[in-house]
Design a protein around this motif. Structure first.
Motif, PDB file in Angstrom:
ATOM      1  N   ARG A  62       0.795  -1.229   0.000  1.00  0.00           N
ATOM      2  CA  ARG A  62       0.000   0.000   0.000  1.00  0.00           C
ATOM      3  C   ARG A  62       0.833   1.289   0.000  1.00  0.00           C
ATOM      4  O   ARG A  62       0.289   2.372   0.114  1.00  0.00           O
ATOM      5  CB  ARG A  62      -1.017   0.007   1.144  1.00  0.00           C
ATOM      6  CG  ARG A  62      -2.202  -0.878   0.826  1.00  0.00           C
ATOM      7  CD  ARG A  62      -3.230  -0.938   1.946  1.00  0.00           C
ATOM      8  NE  ARG A  62      -4.508  -1.427   1.425  1.00  0.00           N
ATOM      9  CZ  ARG A  62      -4.747  -2.697   1.064  1.00  0.00           C
ATOM     10  NH1 ARG A  62      -3.788  -3.590   1.177  1.00  0.00           N
ATOM     11  NH2 ARG A  62      -5.935  -3.054   0.600  1.00  0.00           N
ATOM     12  N   ASP A  63       2.164   1.178  -0.137  1.00  0.00           N
ATOM     13  CA  ASP A  63       2.955   2.359  -0.477  1.00  0.00           C
ATOM     14  C   ASP A  63       2.551   2.797  -1.883  1.00  0.00           C
ATOM     15  O   ASP A  63       2.012   2.002  -2.658  1.00  0.00           O
ATOM     16  CB  ASP A  63       4.454   2.043  -0.482  1.00  0.00           C
ATOM     17  CG  ASP A  63       5.001   1.683   0.890  1.00  0.00           C
ATOM     18  OD1 ASP A  63       4.279   1.883   1.890  1.00  0.00           O
ATOM     19  OD2 ASP A  63       6.148   1.197   0.955  1.00  0.00           O
ATOM     20  N   PRO A 148       5.375   6.162   1.854  1.00  0.00           N
ATOM     21  CA  PRO A 148       4.809   5.097   2.682  1.00  0.00           C
ATOM     22  C   PRO A 148       3.293   5.177   2.791  1.00  0.00           C
ATOM     23  O   PRO A 148       2.703   6.265   2.742  1.00  0.00           O
ATOM     24  CB  PRO A 148       5.467   5.331   4.054  1.00  0.00           C
ATOM     25  CG  PRO A 148       6.689   6.131   3.778  1.00  0.00           C
ATOM     26  CD  PRO A 148       6.350   6.985   2.579  1.00  0.00           C
ATOM     27  N   ALA A 149       2.680   4.010   2.967  1.00  0.00           N
ATOM     28  CA  ALA A 149       1.221   3.922   3.049  1.00  0.00           C
ATOM     29  C   ALA A 149       0.667   4.801   4.163  1.00  0.00           C
ATOM     30  O   ALA A 149      -0.399   5.410   4.016  1.00  0.00           O
ATOM     31  CB  ALA A 149       0.810   2.467   3.268  1.00  0.00           C
ATOM     32  N   ARG A 150       1.377   4.901   5.286  1.00  0.00           N
ATOM     33  CA  ARG A 150       0.867   5.676   6.419  1.00  0.00           C
ATOM     34  C   ARG A 150       0.729   7.159   6.077  1.00  0.00           C
ATOM     35  O   ARG A 150      -0.068   7.871   6.695  1.00  0.00           O
ATOM     36  CB  ARG A 150       1.785   5.515   7.625  1.00  0.00           C
ATOM     37  CG  ARG A 150       3.178   6.094   7.429  1.00  0.00           C
ATOM     38  CD  ARG A 150       4.051   5.962   8.673  1.00  0.00           C
ATOM     39  NE  ARG A 150       5.358   6.542   8.460  1.00  0.00           N
ATOM     40  CZ  ARG A 150       6.385   5.892   7.924  1.00  0.00           C
ATOM     41  NH1 ARG A 150       6.236   4.624   7.559  1.00  0.00           N
ATOM     42  NH2 ARG A 150       7.560   6.492   7.759  1.00  0.00           N
ATOM     43  N   ASP A 151       1.514   7.641   5.094  1.00  0.00           N
ATOM     44  CA  ASP A 151       1.477   9.059   4.733  1.00  0.00           C
ATOM     45  C   ASP A 151       0.487   9.365   3.617  1.00  0.00           C
ATOM     46  O   ASP A 151       0.010  10.498   3.507  1.00  0.00           O
ATOM     47  CB  ASP A 151       2.868   9.528   4.291  1.00  0.00           C
ATOM     48  CG  ASP A 151       3.881   9.463   5.419  1.00  0.00           C
ATOM     49  OD1 ASP A 151       3.479   9.576   6.594  1.00  0.00           O
ATOM     50  OD2 ASP A 151       5.082   9.285   5.130  1.00  0.00           O
ATOM     51  N   GLY A 153      -2.344   7.334   2.685  1.00  0.00           N
ATOM     52  CA  GLY A 153      -3.734   6.925   2.903  1.00  0.00           C
ATOM     53  C   GLY A 153      -4.225   5.938   1.855  1.00  0.00           C
ATOM     54  O   GLY A 153      -3.453   5.378   1.080  1.00  0.00           O
TER      55      GLY A 153
END
Length: 310
Positions: A62-63, A148-151, A153
């Motif tokens: 999910r990146d 990265p996925a965390r950034d 969404g």
């Protein structure tokens, strides 16, 4: 309008190619579609981007990767896995030696793979063309950017739902999803860079230089001078020139000229408007004045540019 908005507005998807490729390990994709800009995300699994002359770059689950430049590259589960599929212009999939005969079977409207429940899901979207404004944005990017996925969404997850449909108006919806994914990803990347971000991006957070930049982008045809920009920003001409050059990397009038010529180049490519009309629209008194500035910056005339001359 801020600078990033302006640059992204010149990088709009029109007939973007979206694909979902479902794979089993080992897998590798040889991308030769020559698209100037692409986004890719591993919705299941992870992989690596391999480009000539660069270290392999890992993409986690999910990146989102932003890939610029028309040179071929490989996306694979491991850096040493040979490609099993070749992706041609238009998203056409070609099986390569070692691939199962049904590896590139069409599983849906924009979905390829051996079976719908494969281990790895790669969703990708490509811009088929970027204009001069878009190239100004791409020049600030390395060939491969991974956020990265965390950034970033779930923006690519949402696009997946539309990819798998077959409904009227779908291309327009996918184009907008591609734009949204690009905006979200690049904003997260630039914010993460902080002091290493391009000067025009960092300048937007400066109360003086950011204000001057917004004035230029809001109305590039206005007869701006260092004096009028400094007055609007509430500082002296010397202060504006020093701060602007220090952050952006060039003086205010040089930046303004470059932006006007970039806008003119896009309009020469995308419209049939006369040179006189374009000149006035971007801030020049007449076609001759635009031609002089265009030749000085680009080394060619506006007419030659419109006709594809180098």
């Amino acid at each position: 309008m801020d600078v990033l908005d302006d640059l992204l507005s010149g990088t709009r998807a029109r007939g973007g190619v979206f694909n979902l490729t479902i794979l089993d390990r080992p897998w590798g994709l040889d991308i030769v579609d020559r698209a100037p800009l692409a986004l890719a995300s591993m919705l299941s699994g992870s992989g690596w981007v391999l480009r000539a002359g660069e270290e392999p770059v890992r993409i986690g689950e999910r990146d989102v990767a932003v890939l610029s430049g028309t040179e071929p590259y490989v996306v694979a589960d491991c850096p040493d896995t040979p490609p099993r599929l070749r992706i041609h212009p238009g998203g056409r999939c070609e099986p390569l030696p070692g691939a199962p005969v049904d590896y590139s079977a069409r599983l849906g409207m924009r979905t390829f793979g051996r079976r719908p429940d494969g281990e790895v899901w790669v969703v990708s979207g490509t811009y088929q063309r970027v204009g001069d404004v878009g190239r100004r944005l791409l020049s600030a990017l390395p060939p491969t950017v991974v956020v990265p996925a965390r950034d970033v969404g779930p923006v690519m997850d949402l696009a997946l739902e539309e990819i798998r449909r077959d409904q009227l108006g779908q291309q327009s919806i996918l184009d907008r999803w591609l734009d949204l994914a690009l905006i979200t990803t690049l904003r997260a990347w630039f914010d993460h860079l902080q002091t290493r971000a391009p000067g025009w991006y960092r300048a937007q957070h400066d109360p003086v230089v950011g204000h001057a930049l917004r004035l230029i982008h809001d109305d590039p045809a206005h007869p701006w001078s260092v004096r009028t920009l400094a007055e609007a920003a509430g500082v002296s001409r010397a202060t504006l020139s020093r701060k602007f050059t220090g952050i952006v990397g060039e003086p205010p009038m040089s930046y303004l000229t470059g932006w006007r010529i970039t806008l003119a180049a896009d309009q020469l490519d995308d419209t049939a408007d006369t040179l006189e009309t374009i000149a006035r629209r971007v801030g020049y008194a007449n076609a001759f004045a635009l031609s002089v500035a265009f030749k000085r910056l680009r080394g060619t005339t506006p007419t030659a540019h419109r006709h594809g001359a180098v």
